[in-house]
Design an enzyme around this catalytic site. Structure first.
Site, PDB file in Angstrom:
ATOM      1  N   GLU A   1     -10.466  92.936-147.083  1.00  0.00           N
ATOM      2  CA  GLU A   1     -10.532  94.209-147.742  1.00  0.00           C
ATOM      3  C   GLU A   1      -9.142  94.802-147.733  1.00  0.00           C
ATOM      4  O   GLU A   1      -7.998  94.371-147.077  1.00  0.00           O
ATOM      5  CB  GLU A   1     -11.650  95.178-147.297  1.00  0.00           C
ATOM      6  CG  GLU A   1     -11.434  95.737-145.726  1.00  0.00           C
ATOM      7  CD  GLU A   1     -12.197  96.558-145.296  1.00  0.00           C
ATOM      8  OE1 GLU A   1     -12.626  97.507-146.180  1.00  0.00           O
ATOM      9  OE2 GLU A   1     -12.399  96.851-144.160  1.00  0.00           O
TER      10      GLU A   1
ATOM     11  N   LYS B   1     -15.400 102.799-138.626  1.00  0.00           N
ATOM     12  CA  LYS B   1     -14.462 103.580-139.201  1.00  0.00           C
ATOM     13  C   LYS B   1     -13.495 104.552-138.242  1.00  0.00           C
ATOM     14  O   LYS B   1     -14.224 105.411-137.943  1.00  0.00           O
ATOM     15  CB  LYS B   1     -15.191 104.777-140.299  1.00  0.00           C
ATOM     16  CG  LYS B   1     -14.319 104.983-141.389  1.00  0.00           C
ATOM     17  CD  LYS B   1     -14.960 105.571-142.386  1.00  0.00           C
ATOM     18  CE  LYS B   1     -14.573 106.145-143.586  1.00  0.00           C
ATOM     19  NZ  LYS B   1     -13.732 104.952-144.580  1.00  0.00           N
TER      20      LYS B   1
ATOM     21  N   ARG C   1     -23.579 105.008-139.987  1.00  0.00           N
ATOM     22  CA  ARG C   1     -22.389 104.261-139.656  1.00  0.00           C
ATOM     23  C   ARG C   1     -21.304 104.947-138.837  1.00  0.00           C
ATOM     24  O   ARG C   1     -20.830 104.310-137.905  1.00  0.00           O
ATOM     25  CB  ARG C   1     -21.541 104.215-140.834  1.00  0.00           C
ATOM     26  CG  ARG C   1     -20.399 103.222-141.014  1.00  0.00           C
ATOM     27  CD  ARG C   1     -19.766 102.852-142.241  1.00  0.00           C
ATOM     28  NE  ARG C   1     -19.057 104.004-142.867  1.00  0.00           N
ATOM     29  CZ  ARG C   1     -18.753 104.102-144.103  1.00  0.00           C
ATOM     30  NH1 ARG C   1     -18.694 103.363-145.061  1.00  0.00           N
ATOM     31  NH2 ARG C   1     -18.128 105.252-144.579  1.00  0.00           N
TER      32      ARG C   1
HETATM   33  C1  PLP Z   1     -14.109 104.305-145.477  1.00  0.00           C
HETATM   34  C2  PLP Z   1     -13.698 102.853-145.851  1.00  0.00           C
HETATM   35  C3  PLP Z   1     -13.959 101.980-147.073  1.00  0.00           C
HETATM   36  C4  PLP Z   1     -15.130 102.634-148.166  1.00  0.00           C
HETATM   37  O1  PLP Z   1     -16.306 102.955-147.546  1.00  0.00           O
HETATM   38  P1  PLP Z   1     -17.138 104.181-148.283  1.00  0.00           P
HETATM   39  O2  PLP Z   1     -18.176 104.055-147.409  1.00  0.00           O
HETATM   40  O3  PLP Z   1     -17.508 103.409-149.595  1.00  0.00           O
HETATM   41  O4  PLP Z   1     -16.397 105.174-148.685  1.00  0.00           O
HETATM   42  C5  PLP Z   1     -13.629 100.772-147.089  1.00  0.00           C
HETATM   43  N1  PLP Z   1     -13.017 100.213-146.026  1.00  0.00           N
HETATM   44  C6  PLP Z   1     -12.295 100.832-145.324  1.00  0.00           C
HETATM   45  C7  PLP Z   1     -11.421 100.126-144.156  1.00  0.00           C
HETATM   46  C8  PLP Z   1     -12.512 102.181-144.993  1.00  0.00           C
HETATM   47  O5  PLP Z   1     -12.309 102.849-143.891  1.00  0.00           O
END
Ligand code: PLP
Length: 340
Positions: free
Chosen positions: A220, A184, A82
């Site tokens: 989300e 991210k 990722r």
């Molecule tokens: C990090 C993050 C998540 C959660 O991802 P995980 O891999 O489960 O920790 C969800 N949404 C956003 C916007 C994030 O930055």
């Protein structure tokens, strides 16, 4: 190994400086061999790409002690891939995925005394990140980058049980269609800060963002994916503008293979929120935070699971995934990466 003298159960989610961190630099088209260092300071040009145009991406995962005393982390290969995806979207060189996992291992081992003991509820949070480090004033990608990993011990996310939270439909947008919602990157967080500060002032724990194009679909929150339960169905959001949460993808597998639920990853309309029986937010930090209520303007959606405790199916999902992570339940092949 003598552990640090810390009241693990009382730790919050904050930064504690530990002994060692990992650093690798990208220059002249290649990553150097990388090393561990005790120096927690980053020294870069005042004109570094990250400072001027926010060229940075990050990851988050945890190391912890399992029931048999091993130190492990959960699916770090998915964080590696990722982060490489995030880097490519911002025109940054991907850090090699196998080296990412090896660097995680090196940093955790070098800070072994900071890995909380089994049963404490605390974990060692691991923060890999990467940024443009050379001077950039005309708008273009940097030529030089630094990849770093630090670790910090964090306390149990829920002290005294997971109470359902109340969230609101955000007044702001998070991710543009064809934008950067799926990576991210710090930039997605910078622009969510004003919205979260306002939401907190209004008494809400989080913002649930609708899709920016139509504001009719659920996306989300600022830092977690949302999940729903309806009868025997586990429903998650399928959208190209949300971050592909590793926790959510793992829960989908657990729901189907361990709990026999029917999994639907699909478009979820704001108008169907009232049909769901349970809701939760999922991410590495809390695994699942139950949602009791969603406020959409003057409308309130109260889930039948209530405001006192997690709904029964979300509780099962939570118990099964945390059981797998902690070594109490057999894990699918490749999920648990043993560090020691
Ligand atoms: C990090 C993050 C998540 C959660 O991802 P995980 O891999 O489960 O920790 C969800 N949404 C956003 C916007 C994030 O930055």
């Amino acid at each position: 190994m003598e552990k640090q003298n810390i009241e693990w159960g009382k730790l919050g989610f904050g930064y504690v400086k530990t002994d060692m961190r990992y650093v690798s630099n990208f220059k002249d088209g290649a990553w150097d061999e990388g090393c561990l260092t005790g120096d927690d300071k980053v020294v870069i040009s005042e004109c570094a790409g990250v400072l001027q145009y926010s060229q940075s991406v990050f990851e988050g995962l945890k190391a912890y002690t399992t029931e048999d005393g091993s130190i492990v982390c959960f699916r770090p290969d998915l964080n590696a891939s990722r982060m490489a995806d995030s880097a490519r979207r911002l025109e940054m060189p991907a850090f090699p995925e196998d080296r990412f996992v090896d660097a995680v291992k090196q940093v955790v081992l070098a800070n072994e005394s900071w890995v909380p003991p089994y049963g404490s509820g605390a974990t060692l949070y691991i923060r890999p990140y990467m940024f443009g480090s050379n001077p950039v004033i005309g708008v273009k990608p940097a030529d030089e980058y630094q990849f770093r990993i630090f670790v910090t011990p964090v306390g149990p996310y829920f002290k005294g049980g997971a109470k359902p939270i109340t969230i609101k439909i955000a007044d702001y947008d998070r991710a543009a269609p064809r934008g950067t919602g799926h990576i991210k990157a710090g930039l997605n967080y910078a622009m969510s800060l004003h919205a979260i500060v306002e939401a907190h002032k209004q008494g809400f724990a989080e913002n649930l963002y609708p899709d920016s194009a139509t504001r009719t679909k659920v996306e989300e929150t600022g830092g977690a994916n949302i999940i729903f339960i309806k009868g025997n169905k586990f429903i998650t959001v399928g959208s190209p503008t949300i971050l592909p949460s590793i926790t959510r993808r793992s829960l989908e597998y657990v729901a189907e293979k361990y709990l026999g639920l029917e999994v639907e990853e699909r478009t979820v309309m704001l108008s169907e929120l009232g049909d769901f029986e349970e809701a939760g937010l999922c991410g590495t930090a809390a695994v699942i935070s139950p949602v009791g209520k969603i406020v959409d303007g003057d409308k309130e959606i109260c889930f039948p699971s209530g405001m006192e405790k997690m709904g029964p199916t979300i509780q099962k999902l939570y118990d099964t995934l945390t059981g797998i992570q902690m070594g109490r339940i057999e894990a699918p092949e490749g999920w648990i990466y043993k560090i020691k």
